[in-house]
Structures are given as C-alpha cells and as structure tokens.
Design a protein around this motif. Structure first.
Motif, mmCIF file in Angstrom:
data_model
loop_
_atom_site.group_PDB
_atom_site.id
_atom_site.type_symbol
_atom_site.label_atom_id
_atom_site.label_comp_id
_atom_site.label_asym_id
_atom_site.label_seq_id
_atom_site.Cartn_x
_atom_site.Cartn_y
_atom_site.Cartn_z
ATOM 1 N N LEU A 190 -17.734 -28.899 -64.472
ATOM 2 C CA LEU A 190 -18.849 -28.731 -63.540
ATOM 3 C C LEU A 190 -20.092 -29.381 -64.120
ATOM 4 C CD1 LEU A 190 -20.265 -27.461 -61.065
ATOM 5 C CD2 LEU A 190 -20.515 -25.370 -62.411
ATOM 6 N N LYS A 191 -20.718 -30.221 -63.316
ATOM 7 C CA LYS A 191 -21.953 -30.870 -63.734
ATOM 8 C C LYS A 191 -22.958 -30.744 -62.599
ATOM 9 C CE LYS A 191 -23.885 -35.227 -65.229
ATOM 10 N NZ LYS A 191 -23.654 -36.630 -65.514
ATOM 11 N N PHE A 192 -24.215 -30.486 -62.972
ATOM 12 C CA PHE A 192 -25.291 -30.418 -61.996
ATOM 13 C C PHE A 192 -26.123 -31.687 -62.100
ATOM 14 C CE2 PHE A 192 -24.284 -25.974 -62.681
ATOM 15 C CZ PHE A 192 -24.272 -25.489 -61.385
ATOM 16 N N ARG A 193 -26.537 -32.197 -60.940
ATOM 17 C CA ARG A 193 -27.395 -33.368 -60.888
ATOM 18 C C ARG A 193 -28.560 -33.035 -59.964
ATOM 19 N NH1 ARG A 193 -24.476 -38.859 -59.416
ATOM 20 N NH2 ARG A 193 -23.069 -37.237 -58.779
ATOM 21 N N LYS A 194 -29.768 -33.376 -60.401
ATOM 22 C CA LYS A 194 -30.959 -33.079 -59.618
ATOM 23 C C LYS A 194 -30.989 -33.939 -58.366
ATOM 24 C CE LYS A 194 -35.947 -32.977 -59.882
ATOM 25 N NZ LYS A 194 -37.123 -33.350 -60.643
ATOM 26 N N LEU A 195 -31.309 -33.316 -57.244
ATOM 27 C CA LEU A 195 -31.417 -34.011 -55.965
ATOM 28 C C LEU A 195 -32.696 -34.836 -55.962
ATOM 29 C CD1 LEU A 195 -30.099 -34.217 -53.107
ATOM 30 C CD2 LEU A 195 -31.693 -32.450 -52.416
ATOM 31 N N ASP A 196 -32.585 -36.143 -55.792
ATOM 32 C CA ASP A 196 -33.750 -37.023 -55.753
ATOM 33 C C ASP A 196 -34.535 -36.801 -54.472
ATOM 34 O OD1 ASP A 196 -33.182 -38.187 -58.187
ATOM 35 O OD2 ASP A 196 -31.988 -39.802 -57.295
ATOM 36 N N ALA A 197 -35.801 -37.191 -54.494
ATOM 37 C CA ALA A 197 -36.668 -37.000 -53.333
ATOM 38 C C ALA A 197 -36.211 -37.816 -52.132
ATOM 39 C CB ALA A 197 -38.106 -37.358 -53.701
#
Length: 148
Positions: free
Chosen positions: A89-96
């Motif tokens: 499981l990896k989290f990636r920040k949602l870009d604007a």
C-alpha cells in the motif's frame, strides 16, 4: 560547383546509411543479459468515491467502470514493508490539477503487486470518513475481490 554539391549529397547519404544502426526500441536488455519486449507490469486506475478509516484498515468505496459501486478492504499492515515482504500500500498526494481521487491497482505478471491511493492527505476532506470496526477482509493478501 554543381559537381561538388552533388558529391557532398551522395557522400552524406552514404554516411547516414552506413552509420544508421538497426535499433529496435521496443526491446530492453536486462542486467542478466536477457531481452524482453514488454513489461510484466500492468495497472488499472479506479475512481474513489469514499475512504473510511478504522483502527485496522481502510474501506474504499469505488466507482465501477460500467455502472454501480463496489467496495474493498485494505489492511493498514500493507503500508509497512521489509526486504522480505515489500509494502503493498502506497499513498500519493492528490495534485491540485487532478479533481478526483483514484486508486491504482498494479499487477505483475497478472498477479496483484501493489495498490496506490492518490488522495487528499487532509483527513478533513469530504472523501474521508470513519468506521468503528471492520469485520472481515483484514487478513487478505491481494485485491482480487475488486469487481469492475
């Protein structure tokens, strides 16, 4: 002058033909010397409607491709990994610029490899929710229960 210009053009054409390599860009050479034409990885990007967090894991509610909604459980233990058992499981920040969060399911040779959640990291966002307890699905090893 015309003879020199024609001679240069012919010389240039011969040089380009001689130095042109027969290169196939679809093949890659690995460190062990083997070659392959395609990667063994594939992925599916699935829109996320809601993520509900509990103490043990996450319940992800996603949009199916044709119609309907599905849900799956992702254990929090998948976010931890070691050299013997890499994290799943990896989290990636949602870009604007990206409007909707999504889940990427990565498969290696057709088998589950990893899930990447591209989501807003702020837990006060409307996509986040909470659930008291998850009753089942925390002991699973892959995301084969996703039906698209």
């Amino acid at each position: 002058m015309k003879k020199i210009l024609i001679a240069l053009l012919i010389l240039t054409a011969v040089c380009f033909g001689a130095f042109a390599a027969d290169s196939d860009t679809s093949k890659t050479t690995h460190s062990d010397g083997s070659t392959s034409e395609w990667s063994t990885f594939s992925y599916e990007s699935i829109p996320i409607l809601k993520i509900m967090e509990s103490k043990e894991g996450y319940v992800v509610i996603y949009q199916k491709y044709k119609y309907g909604v599905g849900s799956t459980v992702i254990p929090k233990s998948w976010a931890r990994g070691n050299p013997d058992n890499p994290r799943k499981l990896k989290f990636r920040k949602l870009d604007a610029g990206i409007v909707k969060p999504y889940m990427t399911v990565v498969k290696k040779e057709g088998n589950f490899h990893r899930v990447i959640l591209t989501i807003p990291m702020n837990k006060s966002d409307a996509i986040w929710g909470s659930v008291r307890q998850i009753s089942e699905g925390l002991d699973k090893e892959n995301l084969d229960d996703i039906v698209l």
